[in-house]
Design a protein around this motif. Structure first.
Motif, PDB file in Angstrom:
ATOM      1  N   LYS A  29       3.390  27.338  54.468  1.00  0.00           N
ATOM      2  CA  LYS A  29       2.041  27.724  54.022  1.00  0.00           C
ATOM      3  C   LYS A  29       1.021  26.825  54.714  1.00  0.00           C
ATOM      4  O   LYS A  29       0.168  26.228  54.058  1.00  0.00           O
ATOM      5  CB  LYS A  29       1.928  27.563  52.508  1.00  0.00           C
ATOM      6  CG  LYS A  29       2.908  28.367  51.709  1.00  0.00           C
ATOM      7  CD  LYS A  29       2.767  28.015  50.239  1.00  0.00           C
ATOM      8  CE  LYS A  29       4.143  27.782  49.713  1.00  0.00           C
ATOM      9  NZ  LYS A  29       4.397  26.733  48.850  1.00  0.00           N
ATOM     10  N   LEU A  30       1.118  26.703  56.022  1.00  0.00           N
ATOM     11  CA  LEU A  30       0.259  25.777  56.758  1.00  0.00           C
ATOM     12  C   LEU A  30      -1.226  26.006  56.522  1.00  0.00           C
ATOM     13  O   LEU A  30      -2.003  25.060  56.518  1.00  0.00           O
ATOM     14  CB  LEU A  30       0.554  25.848  58.254  1.00  0.00           C
ATOM     15  CG  LEU A  30       1.656  24.942  58.762  1.00  0.00           C
ATOM     16  CD1 LEU A  30       1.871  25.139  60.251  1.00  0.00           C
ATOM     17  CD2 LEU A  30       1.389  23.490  58.457  1.00  0.00           C
ATOM     18  N   ASP A  31      -1.604  27.253  56.311  1.00  0.00           N
ATOM     19  CA  ASP A  31      -3.020  27.540  56.099  1.00  0.00           C
ATOM     20  C   ASP A  31      -3.566  26.813  54.869  1.00  0.00           C
ATOM     21  O   ASP A  31      -4.757  26.518  54.801  1.00  0.00           O
ATOM     22  CB  ASP A  31      -3.260  29.044  55.996  1.00  0.00           C
ATOM     23  CG  ASP A  31      -2.449  29.697  54.898  1.00  0.00           C
ATOM     24  OD1 ASP A  31      -1.248  29.370  54.749  1.00  0.00           O
ATOM     25  OD2 ASP A  31      -3.005  30.548  54.173  1.00  0.00           O
ATOM     26  N   THR A  32      -2.708  26.469  53.918  1.00  0.00           N
ATOM     27  CA  THR A  32      -3.163  25.793  52.699  1.00  0.00           C
ATOM     28  C   THR A  32      -3.466  24.313  52.935  1.00  0.00           C
ATOM     29  O   THR A  32      -4.116  23.687  52.103  1.00  0.00           O
ATOM     30  CB  THR A  32      -2.130  25.907  51.565  1.00  0.00           C
ATOM     31  OG1 THR A  32      -0.931  25.211  51.939  1.00  0.00           O
ATOM     32  CG2 THR A  32      -1.812  27.360  51.239  1.00  0.00           C
ATOM     33  N   ARG A  88     -10.224  11.200  60.549  1.00  0.00           N
ATOM     34  CA  ARG A  88     -10.008   9.780  60.206  1.00  0.00           C
ATOM     35  C   ARG A  88      -9.338   9.052  61.362  1.00  0.00           C
ATOM     36  O   ARG A  88      -9.716   7.932  61.708  1.00  0.00           O
ATOM     37  CB  ARG A  88      -9.160   9.652  58.935  1.00  0.00           C
ATOM     38  CG  ARG A  88      -9.935   9.971  57.669  1.00  0.00           C
ATOM     39  CD  ARG A  88      -9.193   9.576  56.418  1.00  0.00           C
ATOM     40  NE  ARG A  88      -7.875  10.129  56.269  1.00  0.00           N
ATOM     41  CZ  ARG A  88      -7.594  11.362  55.822  1.00  0.00           C
ATOM     42  NH1 ARG A  88      -8.582  12.182  55.494  1.00  0.00           N
ATOM     43  NH2 ARG A  88      -6.351  11.768  55.700  1.00  0.00           N
ATOM     44  N   HIS A  89      -8.358   9.692  61.982  1.00  0.00           N
ATOM     45  CA  HIS A  89      -7.666   9.069  63.105  1.00  0.00           C
ATOM     46  C   HIS A  89      -8.630   8.817  64.266  1.00  0.00           C
ATOM     47  O   HIS A  89      -8.552   7.786  64.928  1.00  0.00           O
ATOM     48  CB  HIS A  89      -6.481   9.930  63.568  1.00  0.00           C
ATOM     49  CG  HIS A  89      -5.258   9.740  62.751  1.00  0.00           C
ATOM     50  ND1 HIS A  89      -5.120  10.277  61.495  1.00  0.00           N
ATOM     51  CD2 HIS A  89      -4.111   9.076  63.004  1.00  0.00           C
ATOM     52  CE1 HIS A  89      -3.932   9.946  61.013  1.00  0.00           C
ATOM     53  NE2 HIS A  89      -3.306   9.210  61.904  1.00  0.00           N
ATOM     54  N   LYS A 123      -7.153  18.622  59.350  1.00  0.00           N
ATOM     55  CA  LYS A 123      -8.405  18.355  60.073  1.00  0.00           C
ATOM     56  C   LYS A 123      -9.041  17.046  59.611  1.00  0.00           C
ATOM     57  O   LYS A 123      -9.537  16.279  60.419  1.00  0.00           O
ATOM     58  CB  LYS A 123      -9.377  19.519  59.886  1.00  0.00           C
ATOM     59  CG  LYS A 123      -8.960  20.773  60.635  1.00  0.00           C
ATOM     60  CD  LYS A 123      -9.937  21.906  60.402  1.00  0.00           C
ATOM     61  CE  LYS A 123      -9.530  23.142  61.180  1.00  0.00           C
ATOM     62  NZ  LYS A 123     -10.489  24.247  60.996  1.00  0.00           N
ATOM     63  N   GLY A 124      -8.998  16.806  58.301  1.00  0.00           N
ATOM     64  CA  GLY A 124      -9.534  15.553  57.772  1.00  0.00           C
ATOM     65  C   GLY A 124      -8.761  14.355  58.290  1.00  0.00           C
ATOM     66  O   GLY A 124      -9.344  13.326  58.644  1.00  0.00           O
ATOM     67  N   ALA A 170      -3.377  21.047  66.220  1.00  0.00           N
ATOM     68  CA  ALA A 170      -4.400  21.306  65.204  1.00  0.00           C
ATOM     69  C   ALA A 170      -5.297  20.082  65.025  1.00  0.00           C
ATOM     70  O   ALA A 170      -6.520  20.210  64.871  1.00  0.00           O
ATOM     71  CB  ALA A 170      -3.737  21.679  63.875  1.00  0.00           C
ATOM     72  N   MET A 171      -4.699  18.895  65.063  1.00  0.00           N
ATOM     73  CA  MET A 171      -5.477  17.669  64.922  1.00  0.00           C
ATOM     74  C   MET A 171      -6.389  17.466  66.126  1.00  0.00           C
ATOM     75  O   MET A 171      -7.560  17.103  65.978  1.00  0.00           O
ATOM     76  CB  MET A 171      -4.556  16.473  64.709  1.00  0.00           C
ATOM     77  CG  MET A 171      -3.864  16.508  63.352  1.00  0.00           C
ATOM     78  SD  MET A 171      -2.712  15.138  63.094  1.00  0.00           S
ATOM     79  CE  MET A 171      -3.864  13.780  62.826  1.00  0.00           C
TER      80      MET A 171
END
Length: 141
Positions: free
Chosen positions: A67-70, A81-82, A76-77, A129-130
């Motif tokens: 359920k990656l969309d969840t 931070r990274h 992203k957050g 995604a990151m």
């Protein structure tokens, strides 16, 4: 990721999760700093504390792989931070290598070619995604 890859990652993670997070994370960070000692100053917390956070975050993501969309906003957050800590695009490859090496140590003979490929696919998906989130943030700035 395919359902087969998700299953392999989840199953292999269930084995790794049985290891004390300070030990497993310590193995990861030891390898990371051997590969790239210049990254060590980016970590202000002790390795045991950082190890617990790392293992908890990986566990959280793995538990929701189907359920990656969840968890996309969480990812992203994490990326933002990274970026504030100074993480660069080239660091993702180094971290991915340290992660795969750590998994190989922890899983031993369970770390098959298929498991390695599933984890590589998983890591690359998350790292992409990151990196995308980081790029979006940079474009808005």
């Amino acid at each position: 990721m395919t359902q087969s890859e998700i299953h392999l990652v989840k199953y292999s993670w269930s084995v790794v999760e049985r290891i004390d997070p300070v030990v497993a994370g310590g193995i990861f960070y030891k390898r990371l700093f051997e590969s790239a000692p210049y990254l060590k100053p980016m970590f202000s917390e002790s390795i045991p504390v950082q190890s617990k956070k790392l293992m908890a975050m990986i566990g959280y993501v793995i538990s929701r792989l189907d359920k990656l969309d969840t968890i996309l906003e969480d990812i992203k957050g994490l990326a933002r931070r990274h970026a504030k800590y100074g993480v660069q695009e080239e660091h993702y490859e180094i971290v991915g290598g340290a992660l795969l090496w750590t998994l190989e140590q922890a899983l031993a003979n369970l770390f098959t070619v298929e498991v390695k490929q599933a984890w590589a696919t998983c890591y690359n998906l998350l790292a992409s995604a990151m990196l995308e989130a980081t790029a979006e943030t940079s474009e808005r700035a």
